[in-house]
Structure formats: structure tokens, C-alpha cells
Motif scaffolding. Structure first.
Motif, PDB file in Angstrom:
ATOM      1  N   LEU A 247      52.318  29.164  22.933  1.00 54.69           N
ATOM      2  CA  LEU A 247      52.400  28.752  24.337  1.00 54.69           C
ATOM      3  C   LEU A 247      53.819  28.340  24.703  1.00 54.69           C
ATOM      4  O   LEU A 247      54.277  28.591  25.817  1.00 54.69           O
ATOM      5  CB  LEU A 247      51.416  27.609  24.605  1.00 54.69           C
ATOM      6  CG  LEU A 247      49.951  28.017  24.531  1.00 54.69           C
ATOM      7  CD1 LEU A 247      49.060  26.811  24.742  1.00 54.69           C
ATOM      8  CD2 LEU A 247      49.642  29.064  25.578  1.00 54.69           C
ATOM      9  N   VAL A 248      54.533  27.710  23.748  1.00 53.42           N
ATOM     10  CA  VAL A 248      55.917  27.304  24.029  1.00 53.42           C
ATOM     11  C   VAL A 248      56.763  28.536  24.337  1.00 53.42           C
ATOM     12  O   VAL A 248      57.551  28.552  25.290  1.00 53.42           O
ATOM     13  CB  VAL A 248      56.511  26.526  22.834  1.00 53.42           C
ATOM     14  CG1 VAL A 248      57.990  26.275  23.041  1.00 53.42           C
ATOM     15  CG2 VAL A 248      55.783  25.220  22.637  1.00 53.42           C
ATOM     16  N   VAL A 249      56.555  29.612  23.539  1.00 50.68           N
ATOM     17  CA  VAL A 249      57.333  30.834  23.768  1.00 50.68           C
ATOM     18  C   VAL A 249      56.988  31.431  25.130  1.00 50.68           C
ATOM     19  O   VAL A 249      57.872  31.863  25.881  1.00 50.68           O
ATOM     20  CB  VAL A 249      57.071  31.840  22.624  1.00 50.68           C
ATOM     21  CG1 VAL A 249      57.849  33.110  22.856  1.00 50.68           C
ATOM     22  CG2 VAL A 249      57.464  31.228  21.298  1.00 50.68           C
ATOM     23  N   LEU A 250      55.687  31.415  25.474  1.00 49.96           N
ATOM     24  CA  LEU A 250      55.262  31.980  26.769  1.00 49.96           C
ATOM     25  C   LEU A 250      55.834  31.170  27.934  1.00 49.96           C
ATOM     26  O   LEU A 250      56.314  31.729  28.922  1.00 49.96           O
ATOM     27  CB  LEU A 250      53.736  32.012  26.839  1.00 49.96           C
ATOM     28  CG  LEU A 250      53.134  32.805  27.993  1.00 49.96           C
ATOM     29  CD1 LEU A 250      53.445  34.272  27.834  1.00 49.96           C
ATOM     30  CD2 LEU A 250      51.631  32.614  28.054  1.00 49.96           C
TER      31      LEU A 250
ATOM     32  N   PHE B 148      52.362  35.865  21.390  1.00 49.54           N
ATOM     33  CA  PHE B 148      53.721  36.082  20.895  1.00 49.54           C
ATOM     34  C   PHE B 148      54.237  37.456  21.302  1.00 49.54           C
ATOM     35  O   PHE B 148      55.366  37.630  21.737  1.00 49.54           O
ATOM     36  CB  PHE B 148      53.747  36.010  19.364  1.00 49.54           C
ATOM     37  CG  PHE B 148      54.035  34.644  18.825  1.00 49.54           C
ATOM     38  CD1 PHE B 148      55.168  33.957  19.226  1.00 49.54           C
ATOM     39  CD2 PHE B 148      53.179  34.058  17.926  1.00 49.54           C
ATOM     40  CE1 PHE B 148      55.437  32.712  18.724  1.00 49.54           C
ATOM     41  CE2 PHE B 148      53.446  32.805  17.416  1.00 49.54           C
ATOM     42  CZ  PHE B 148      54.575  32.132  17.824  1.00 49.54           C
ATOM     43  N   PHE B 149      53.348  38.461  21.152  1.00 45.10           N
ATOM     44  CA  PHE B 149      53.731  39.844  21.401  1.00 45.10           C
ATOM     45  C   PHE B 149      54.040  40.063  22.880  1.00 45.10           C
ATOM     46  O   PHE B 149      55.080  40.636  23.235  1.00 45.10           O
ATOM     47  CB  PHE B 149      52.570  40.740  20.954  1.00 45.10           C
ATOM     48  CG  PHE B 149      52.895  42.197  20.937  1.00 45.10           C
ATOM     49  CD1 PHE B 149      53.533  42.753  19.840  1.00 45.10           C
ATOM     50  CD2 PHE B 149      52.543  43.006  21.993  1.00 45.10           C
ATOM     51  CE1 PHE B 149      53.826  44.096  19.821  1.00 45.10           C
ATOM     52  CE2 PHE B 149      52.838  44.350  21.973  1.00 45.10           C
ATOM     53  CZ  PHE B 149      53.480  44.899  20.877  1.00 45.10           C
ATOM     54  N   ILE B 150      53.156  39.548  23.750  1.00 45.24           N
ATOM     55  CA  ILE B 150      53.385  39.671  25.194  1.00 45.24           C
ATOM     56  C   ILE B 150      54.679  38.970  25.567  1.00 45.24           C
ATOM     57  O   ILE B 150      55.513  39.518  26.299  1.00 45.24           O
ATOM     58  CB  ILE B 150      52.210  39.060  25.989  1.00 45.24           C
ATOM     59  CG1 ILE B 150      50.936  39.888  25.790  1.00 45.24           C
ATOM     60  CG2 ILE B 150      52.534  38.992  27.469  1.00 45.24           C
ATOM     61  CD1 ILE B 150      49.714  39.228  26.388  1.00 45.24           C
ATOM     62  N   ALA B 151      54.868  37.746  25.016  1.00 48.44           N
ATOM     63  CA  ALA B 151      56.058  36.976  25.371  1.00 48.44           C
ATOM     64  C   ALA B 151      57.311  37.717  24.921  1.00 48.44           C
ATOM     65  O   ALA B 151      58.317  37.725  25.626  1.00 48.44           O
ATOM     66  CB  ALA B 151      56.002  35.595  24.736  1.00 48.44           C
ATOM     67  N   GLU B 152      57.245  38.377  23.771  1.00 46.20           N
ATOM     68  CA  GLU B 152      58.421  39.090  23.279  1.00 46.20           C
ATOM     69  C   GLU B 152      58.836  40.175  24.274  1.00 46.20           C
ATOM     70  O   GLU B 152      59.998  40.255  24.681  1.00 46.20           O
ATOM     71  CB  GLU B 152      58.116  39.717  21.918  1.00 46.20           C
ATOM     72  CG  GLU B 152      59.318  40.438  21.331  1.00 46.20           C
ATOM     73  CD  GLU B 152      58.981  41.188  20.055  1.00 46.20           C
ATOM     74  OE1 GLU B 152      57.955  40.856  19.435  1.00 46.20           O
ATOM     75  OE2 GLU B 152      59.743  42.097  19.703  1.00 46.20           O
TER      76      GLU B 152
END
Lengths: 348, 121
Positions: A87-90, A246-250
Motif C-alpha cells: 500500500l505504501v508503494v501504491l 506491487f505489480f500495478i504500482a510498478e
């Protein structure tokens, strides 16, 4: 300039919806167009073909599949932190898109120090990656997290220094005014193309593109993930939907970073103002608020196409090569670039 | 509320929608996904080999040195930005001062380079 006058809550709602689209649409487009199709064609295969025409519905099939995957949390993991990390990455991706302008009035926020804000929040994702690596209680994850931290630190600097060249030329840190400065500008008295900084700041552009390639941990800078040595780096222990976040955020971050790159170097949402006889930001016609996002997405796709093309073409750098390249090549080059830009700006 | 603060409020909404979106998708996944943990599944994944020792370790000291270098350069960048917006106003005087500053910065990098700090292995 907007004809309708909306109350504050409606504006906020519109902004938030627009922001969600601005995060998810580029992510989906990049994954389908480049990761599924371009990569497949470059490797002489067809890629997904079953779901929808030419596999265009594959993304929805993937999301449906990941929704049903078991969510495994390793016994030794620091469970609460482990759950927060994706969530932090998003969140960092969403905070980053808040600053991108899509038209003369079609922006989410209009910070005076917009590019400064973008550089600041872009480093929040490092925190997510570090806590993911550390909380997994897995040697691969820890190594991946540490590598990611070392790499993102090293390539943050060339990125910041490359942006300074643009700020010197534009004389402002506000992204909308950087766009205006490029499109209202002229090169040697000729204004048919405006003054896109990709031409007059070419060194800065190359340094910036290399730095975002590394910031996004795309190959050849994918040491933190390095699937042949670290399984999946900091994401090793993640499964199910947490992995997909993670993948979407990347890929959403690929989209946002290339949006910012196109604002800084390709003239953003604008077309050269001379084409329509505009002088400054205030003269721009209202229809640019509709055409602007389309122009932005075109430029974003061109730049993310380059990022992905490099990703599919080059082998991975070793950790020491990667650090050497940042500290001994990119940082000196970008500092010299600042000096030359400043001298030319004052001299002419 | 001023425009400045409203812009930051928009940032807060963006952070909130990210959490809501992530939470919503995870919530839907929680309804759909199976949950059958076994002892084997919960071991740290190390390519099928049972892990030896635990996953925590001390990090190399070189990370610390690189972090210090990063902080130095990043703070220098904070000093350069305000000048970069006003290059024309400060003119030749500001240019000379900033060139001295940048050369000192590169000199520091050259010193670290000569000392072998920038070598990763």
C-alpha cells in the motif's frame, strides 16, 4: 476559465476520479501494449491471444485470477508491516500523479514548486520497498530490499540534477509554466516547434531517462528483482493480490514518471503556441483541456515505449557496475550540464 | 482556505483514494480467495531448499557511506534549486558564486573517488 463553477467537494471528487484514471490507464496500457505484446513480438511469439480480440481483455482475466489466489504470509514475517508495504508503494504512485498537469486548467494541483514536490514524493516508494524487503524474513527479500535502496539512492541524484537544467531554462518550478515556457519559446528565433527541452537540454534528457529507468528498477537496472539470482527480490514472499498491487504500482509508476519526463522535456500537454497564435498560458483556448490529455498520453506512450524497449534489449548490470555508472559518470555529467546551461542562460 | 492549502488537501485525498482502492481490492480478494495454510507453506521461500538461519542480518558498512554521500548531494541540490529559478535576476554575480559552489561539490566527489569510497566491492 472553466465555464461551470463547481463546489469544492465536486472538484475534489472529479480530481480523485481523474487521478485514479491517470494512474490505472497508463499502467494497463503499458502492461498490455509493451509487456504483453511488444515483448512477445520482440521474442518472436504472439503473446496473449485468447482473451478478447488479440488478447486485449487479458488484463481483466489476470486481475480475476489474482483475486482468487491464496494470500500466504510467511510465519516469521513481521505481519503488520508486511501487509502495509504494497500500500505504501501504491500511495507513493498516487501522490506522484497529483502533480502532473494535463491541460491549461486540467490539473490536479498547481504547486509553485511542483517539480520539487514530485522529486520529494518519488522517493517514498523506496520506503515501501525497504519495509517489504525487511519484513519478509527472507534472505532474498532482504538482499533485494537493500539493493533497491542502494540503487534508488544512487540514481535519485542524477535525476534531481538533470531536472535543475530544465528549471534553469524555464526559470520556474511550476510544471504548467514549464510546459508554457517550452511551447511559447523559440529556438534561434524560430518558433515553429516551440523550444522542447529534449533538443536544448539533450544531455539532461538522456541523464533523466537513464535515471528513471533505474528508479523504476527496469532492466538493465533490475538488480533488486534479479529473478535469476534473487527469485523475485523484495517481492519473493508476496503472493495473491498483494503481489499484484506491487505489480500495478510498478507499471503505474512507469506511466507517471514518463508523464513527468514528457512535461519536462517534450512540452507536456501543449502544442507549439505559435501554431494557433497564442502568446502565453493565458491565451490558450479551452479546447486544449480536452486535447491536452490526449497529447500527454501520446508523449507518455512514446517515452514509456523507449523505457520498455531498453528493458527488453539489454542484459542486467552488476551491482558494482551500476553504482559506478551512477556516481562516476551520471553525477559528474549532470553537474557539468548545470554549469553549461547556467553559463549559456546568463550569456544569451 | 487558501489555494496553497487546498492543493495540499488534494494531495491528502489522493493518498486516501490509494488506500481505499488498495483496501477495496484486497477486501474483494479476501472474500474470494481460499485460505488453507500449512506448516510447509509458511516457511520462507528459498527455491525449495529449507532455509538455514533466519532472514535478518547486518548490512554492509558501505551502504552507510553511500547514504552519507547521498545526503550531502541531495542537500546541495536543495540549495541549487532556488537559484535555478532566478538565474537571470542574479546574473553574472550569481553565476560565478554558483560555479564556485558546484566546483567545490565536484571537488568533494573527486576526493571521495580518490579515497576509493565510490568502489562498491
Amino acid at each position: 476559465m472553466i465555464a461551470v463553477d463547481l463546489p469544492y467537494w465536486a472538484q475534489s471528487l472529479l480530481r480523485v476520479l481523474g487521478g485514479t484514471v491517470a494512474v490505472l490507464l497508463p499502467a494497463g496500457t503499458i502492461v498490455y501494449l509493451f509487456l504483453f505484446k511488444m515483448m512477445s513480438f520482440m521474442q518472436s511469439r504472439l503473446g496473449p491471444m485468447e482473451a478478447g480480440p488479440y488478447g486485449s481483455m487479458q488484463l481483466f482475466a489476470e486481475v480475476g485470477k489474482w483475486l482468487q489466489k491464496e494470500d500466504i504470509q510467511p510465519e516469521n514475517a513481521d505481519k503488520r508491516v508486511f501487509k502495509i508495504a504494497p500500500l505504501v508503494v501504491l500511495v507513493s504512485t498516487f501522490l506522484l500523479v497529483a502533480v502532473v498537469p494535463f491541460g491549461p486548467d486540467a490539473y490536479f494541483t498547481d504547486f509553485e514548486a511542483g517539480i520539487f514536490y514530485a522529486l520529494a514524493v518519488s522517493s517514498v516508494s523506496v520506503l515501501g520497498i525497504l519495509i517489504a524487503g525487511w519484513s519478509s524474513a527472507n534472505k532474498y527479500s532482504l538482499l533485494g530490499g537493500l539493493r533497491a535502496a542502494g540503487q534508488l539512492i544512487a540514481y535519485e541524484l542524477p535525476m534531481v540534477l538533470a531536472v535543475i537544467g530544465v528549471v534553469i531554462q524555464a526559470g520556474t518550478m511550476n510544471l504548467n509554466q514549464i510546459v508554457a515556457a517550452q511551447n511559447a519559446g523559440s529556438m534561434f528565433g524560430w518558433d515553429g516547434l516551440g523550444n522542447p527541452y529534449v533538443l536544448t537540454q539533450f544531455v539532461g534528457f538522456v541523464v533523466f531517462m537513464i535515471a528513471i529507468q533505474a528508479e523504476l528498477t527496469q532492466a538493465p537496472f533490475d538488480m533488486p528483482i534479479a529473478e535469476s539470482e534473487l527469485v523475485s527480490g523484495y517481492m519473493t514472499e508476496y503472493s495473491g493480490f498483494r503481489f499484484l498491487i506491487f505489480f500495478i504500482a510498478e507499471f503505474a509508476t512507469v506511466g507517471v514518471f514518463t508523464l513527468i519526463a514528457s512535461v519536462l522535456f517534450l512540452g507536456g500537454w501543449g502544442v507549439p503556441f505559435a501554431w494557433f497564435g497564442w502568446e502565453s498560458l493565458g491565451d490558450v483556448d479551452n479546447w486544449m483541456n480536452v486535447v491536452g490529455p490526449l497529447v500527454m498520453i501520446t508523449k507518455m506512450l512514446a517515452l514509456s515505449g523507449i523505457v520498455m524497449w531498453v528493458r527488453f534489449s539489454y542484459p542486467r548490470l552488476r551491482e558494482d557496475q551500476l553504482q559506478r555508472f551512477a556516481w562516476k559518470v551520471l553525477i559528474p555529467v549532470s553537474v557539468v550540464n548545470i554549469m553549461v546551461t547556467a553559463i549559456l542562460k546568463v550569456a544569451f | 482556505m487558501s489555494q496553497f492549502l487546498r492543493d495540499y488537501l488534494t494531495v491528502v485525498w489522493f493518498g486516501a483514494i490509494a488506500l481505499v482502492l488498495g483496501g477495496l481490492l484486497l477486501g474483494v480478494a479476501a472474500l474470494l480467495r481460499p485460505n488453507k495454510p500449512t506448516a510447509q507453506k509458511l516457511i520462507a521461500y528459498e527455491s525449495g531448499v529449507d532455509p538455514v538461519g533466519d532472514g535478518w542480518s547486518q548490512s554492509q558498512v558501505r551502504y552507510y557511506i553511500f547514504a552519507l554521500l547521498f545526503v550531502i548531494f541531495d542537500i546541495e541540490a536543495v540549495f541549487i534549486f532556488p537559484w535555478a529559478t532566478q538565474v537571470e535576476r542574479y546574473g553574472a554575480f550569481g553565476l560565478v558564486v554558483m560555479l564556485i559552489f558546484l566546483i567545490l561539490l565536484l571537488d568533494g566527489l573527486a576526493y571521495a573517488w580518490k579515497k576509493g569510497v565510490l568502489r562498491w566491492v
